[in-house]
Design a protein around this motif. Sequence first.
Motif, short mmCIF file in Angstrom:
data_model
loop_
_atom_site.label_atom_id
_atom_site.label_comp_id
_atom_site.label_asym_id
_atom_site.label_seq_id
_atom_site.Cartn_x
_atom_site.Cartn_y
_atom_site.Cartn_z
N ARG A 266 -7.33 6.58 2.41
CA ARG A 266 -6.40 7.13 3.11
C ARG A 266 -5.86 8.28 2.79
N ARG A 267 -5.57 9.18 3.47
CA ARG A 267 -4.76 10.58 3.43
C ARG A 267 -3.53 10.51 4.27
N ILE A 268 -2.52 11.04 3.57
CA ILE A 268 -1.16 11.49 4.67
C ILE A 268 -1.04 12.97 4.67
N GLY A 269 -1.43 13.47 6.00
CA GLY A 269 -1.65 14.82 5.92
C GLY A 269 -2.71 15.12 4.86
N GLY A 270 -2.40 16.13 4.37
CA GLY A 270 -3.65 16.57 3.30
C GLY A 270 -3.29 15.89 1.87
N THR A 271 -2.38 15.19 1.77
CA THR A 271 -2.27 14.35 0.51
C THR A 271 -3.07 13.24 0.29
N ARG A 272 -3.67 13.18 -0.90
CA ARG A 272 -4.38 12.11 -1.39
C ARG A 272 -3.67 10.98 -1.68
N VAL A 273 -4.44 9.80 -1.83
CA VAL A 273 -3.30 8.41 -2.22
C VAL A 273 -4.22 7.81 -3.11
N TRP A 274 -3.58 7.61 -4.47
CA TRP A 274 -3.94 6.69 -5.46
C TRP A 274 -2.97 5.46 -5.63
N VAL A 275 -3.64 4.36 -5.95
CA VAL A 275 -2.89 3.23 -6.46
C VAL A 275 -2.99 3.16 -7.78
N LEU A 276 -1.96 2.84 -8.21
CA LEU A 276 -1.72 2.72 -9.80
C LEU A 276 -1.06 0.96 -10.04
N PRO A 277 -1.55 0.60 -10.98
CA PRO A 277 -1.04 -0.79 -11.47
C PRO A 277 0.51 -0.66 -11.78
N ASN A 278 1.27 -1.81 -11.27
CA ASN A 278 2.40 -1.89 -11.38
C ASN A 278 3.15 -1.67 -13.00
N PRO A 279 3.78 -1.00 -13.57
CA PRO A 279 4.17 -1.22 -15.02
C PRO A 279 5.13 -1.99 -15.26
N SER A 280 5.77 -2.86 -14.40
CA SER A 280 6.57 -3.94 -14.78
C SER A 280 6.08 -5.07 -15.89
N GLY A 281 6.83 -5.34 -16.71
CA GLY A 281 6.59 -6.17 -17.66
C GLY A 281 6.02 -7.70 -17.18
N LEU A 282 6.36 -7.84 -15.70
CA LEU A 282 5.95 -9.01 -15.20
C LEU A 282 4.36 -8.91 -15.10
N ASN A 283 3.85 -7.66 -14.92
CA ASN A 283 2.54 -7.57 -14.57
C ASN A 283 1.70 -7.53 -15.89
N ALA A 284 1.64 -8.58 -16.53
CA ALA A 284 1.14 -8.51 -18.09
C ALA A 284 -0.52 -8.49 -18.16
N HIS A 285 -1.05 -8.93 -16.93
CA HIS A 285 -2.61 -8.79 -17.21
C HIS A 285 -2.74 -7.28 -17.16
#
Length: 169
Positions: free
Chosen positions: A124-143
Amino acid sequence: MTAEGLRVLFCGINPGLMSAATGHHFARPGNRFWPVLHSAGFTPRLLRPDEERELLTYGLGITNVVQRASARADELSAEEYREGGRDLERKVSRLRPRWLAVVGVTAYRTAFADRHAQVGPQERRIGGTRVWVLPNPSGLNAHWTPQAMAEEFSRLREAAEDEAGDEDS
């Protein structure tokens, strides 16, 4: 430096209660966003949440998918995510960052109706913007360990730097 033309616009899920109380992103002690951002080389020093405006000097910005504060992201409805995704698309179209980095794969999947998205660069792009999904840094995301998160954030930083270098040529 303005919020237009950013290298990366980081997008959290929604403000937690501490962030809502302080008015700063990722403000809860123990949230790993700021340490991971620094470990990945986006900032030359570890920033505190109350120093978030300094991100602009590095060509970085920060926002959220959903604006409503909650104790946990699982308190948000699918419709709130979808509405937030539409709002985020409008914001990205206006600000035109090179990369939108959504911090949380489940939030991304719901906001953008992409059930199969994985951490990493997206089609997916939004206009010319590329998209990257990162892991959630919450302490609840311990894995996701801080080191593994920093490695993924570093992959984005390298892609953003490579792209900027290509534009300078």
